[in-house]
Structures are given as C-alpha cells and as structure tokens.
Scaffold this motif. Structure first.
Motif, short mmCIF file in Angstrom:
data_model
loop_
_atom_site.label_atom_id
_atom_site.label_comp_id
_atom_site.label_asym_id
_atom_site.label_seq_id
_atom_site.Cartn_x
_atom_site.Cartn_y
_atom_site.Cartn_z
N MET A 1 12.27 19.45 -58.87
CA MET A 1 11.91 17.29 -58.12
C MET A 1 14.13 17.32 -58.69
N THR A 2 14.51 17.57 -59.67
CA THR A 2 15.53 16.84 -60.43
C THR A 2 16.54 17.78 -59.91
N ALA A 3 16.75 18.71 -59.38
CA ALA A 3 17.45 19.95 -59.49
C ALA A 3 17.87 19.41 -57.38
N ILE A 4 16.52 19.17 -56.90
CA ILE A 4 16.50 18.81 -55.69
C ILE A 4 17.71 17.65 -55.29
N VAL A 5 17.42 16.82 -56.11
CA VAL A 5 18.22 15.32 -56.16
C VAL A 5 19.68 15.83 -56.76
N VAL A 6 20.40 16.07 -57.79
CA VAL A 6 21.34 16.76 -58.04
C VAL A 6 22.05 17.35 -56.67
N ALA A 7 21.58 18.37 -56.27
CA ALA A 7 22.08 19.42 -54.95
C ALA A 7 22.68 18.11 -53.69
N THR A 8 21.49 17.29 -54.06
CA THR A 8 21.35 16.13 -52.68
C THR A 8 22.80 14.94 -52.71
N VAL A 9 22.99 14.83 -54.20
CA VAL A 9 24.20 14.49 -54.68
C VAL A 9 24.98 15.01 -54.15
N VAL A 10 25.78 16.54 -55.21
CA VAL A 10 26.96 17.38 -55.09
C VAL A 10 26.84 17.59 -53.13
N GLY A 11 26.10 17.91 -52.87
CA GLY A 11 26.31 17.58 -50.87
C GLY A 11 26.65 16.81 -51.02
N ALA A 12 26.04 15.19 -50.68
CA ALA A 12 26.73 13.77 -50.38
C ALA A 12 27.93 13.78 -51.08
N LEU A 13 28.26 14.20 -51.63
CA LEU A 13 29.76 13.80 -52.60
C LEU A 13 30.58 14.52 -52.02
N CYS A 14 30.83 15.95 -52.05
CA CYS A 14 31.25 16.80 -50.58
C CYS A 14 31.65 16.57 -49.54
N ALA A 15 30.91 15.91 -48.87
CA ALA A 15 30.57 15.80 -47.71
C ALA A 15 31.72 14.07 -47.33
N ILE A 16 30.93 13.57 -47.96
CA ILE A 16 32.16 12.34 -47.66
C ILE A 16 33.33 12.23 -48.39
N GLY A 17 33.57 13.67 -49.27
CA GLY A 17 34.98 13.76 -49.95
C GLY A 17 36.06 14.37 -48.81
N THR A 18 35.22 15.11 -47.92
CA THR A 18 35.70 15.41 -46.92
C THR A 18 36.15 14.75 -45.74
N TYR A 19 35.03 14.35 -45.39
CA TYR A 19 35.34 13.09 -44.61
C TYR A 19 36.48 12.33 -44.96
N LEU A 20 36.76 11.38 -45.75
CA LEU A 20 37.73 10.89 -46.06
C LEU A 20 39.22 12.18 -46.17
N LEU A 21 39.25 12.66 -46.35
CA LEU A 21 40.42 13.62 -46.48
C LEU A 21 40.76 13.82 -44.86
N LEU A 22 39.85 14.20 -44.06
CA LEU A 22 40.07 13.60 -43.26
C LEU A 22 41.45 12.92 -41.91
N GLN A 23 41.01 11.94 -42.60
CA GLN A 23 41.43 10.86 -42.53
C GLN A 23 42.35 10.55 -42.22
N GLN A 24 43.03 9.61 -41.43
CA GLN A 24 44.29 8.99 -41.38
C GLN A 24 45.17 8.12 -42.11
N ASP A 25 44.21 8.10 -43.70
CA ASP A 25 45.14 6.80 -44.50
C ASP A 25 45.01 7.37 -45.42
N LEU A 26 46.64 7.23 -45.60
CA LEU A 26 46.75 8.37 -47.02
C LEU A 26 45.20 7.31 -48.17
N VAL A 27 45.61 6.36 -48.57
CA VAL A 27 44.44 5.75 -49.15
C VAL A 27 42.99 6.13 -49.85
N ARG A 28 42.76 7.06 -48.13
CA ARG A 28 41.02 6.73 -48.08
C ARG A 28 41.29 8.47 -48.27
N VAL A 29 42.21 9.21 -48.54
CA VAL A 29 42.46 10.94 -48.65
C VAL A 29 42.79 10.93 -50.16
N VAL A 30 43.44 9.98 -50.69
CA VAL A 30 43.17 9.65 -52.19
C VAL A 30 41.59 9.38 -52.48
#
Length: 120
Positions: A1-30
C-alpha cells in the motif's frame, strides 16, 4: 500500500512539474523545475528503503564488526538532504533572476521575452 502511495506522489509531482514547465510564465517554469527536483528526491528516498516499515528497524551498531542485515544505507538520505539544500538555493536564485528580468523588461511572459531577445 505504501509503495502505491509513493508512486502516486512521484507521478503527480512529475506531472504537475512538467505541466508547469510548459507554461508561458517564467515563475511557473521555475516552480515546475522545483517540483521536478522534489519528485526526484522522493523517488530516491523510495528506492533507498527509507519508507515506514522498511528495513531500517535494526540498530546500526547491532553487531561487533559485521554489517547488520536490514539496515538502510545512510548515503541515500545524505544525498537527498544535499539535493534539497541545493534545490532550495537554485529555486531562490532562479526566482531572483525572474525578478530581475521583470525589472528589466516589465513582463515575465516567455513569448514577449523571446521577441525582445530577437529584436536585440
């Protein structure tokens, strides 16, 4: 169960980080870059068996000379702590540079900054 939660957290952080990197605002990219580095830190901790219920239940000085079995390698924790400190410094510096860009150009939109760079 803990491994699923950690994998979900890592996946969510990667997805949100990638989404923010693709934005047109410099602060969001940072902030996107910062989230991706934190995702890497969580991933390293998960792979180093530092999770609750992991093998770090045996004291390090359990035996006389022989390495105890089931002890977490402290190198992973030291590397992640170093990465957190470096990531914080990098984020602070990038936000400061963003502030300076805003002072110089009056905008943080990447398209407008690219046009200003093409004109020079």
């Amino acid at each position: 169960m803990t491994a699923i939660v950690v994998a979900t957290v890592v996946g969510a952080l990667c997805a949100i980080g990638t989404y923010l990197l693709l934005q047109q605002d410099l602060v969001r990219v940072v902030w996107g870059l910062s989230l991706l580095s934190q995702a890497a830190n969580v991933y390293l901790l998960a792979m180093g068996n530092v999770l609750p219920g992991g093998p770090n239940t045996v004291p390090v000085l359990a035996g006389h000379g022989e390495p105890p079995s089931g002890v977490t390698d402290p190198l992973v924790q030291a590397l992640v702590l170093t990465a957190i400190v470096i990531g914080f410094g990098m984020t602070a510096f990038a936000l400061f540079l963003s502030y300076r860009v805003y002072q110089e150009h009056g905008t943080l939109a990447l398209a407008e900054l690219a046009e200003a760079g093409d004109r020079r």
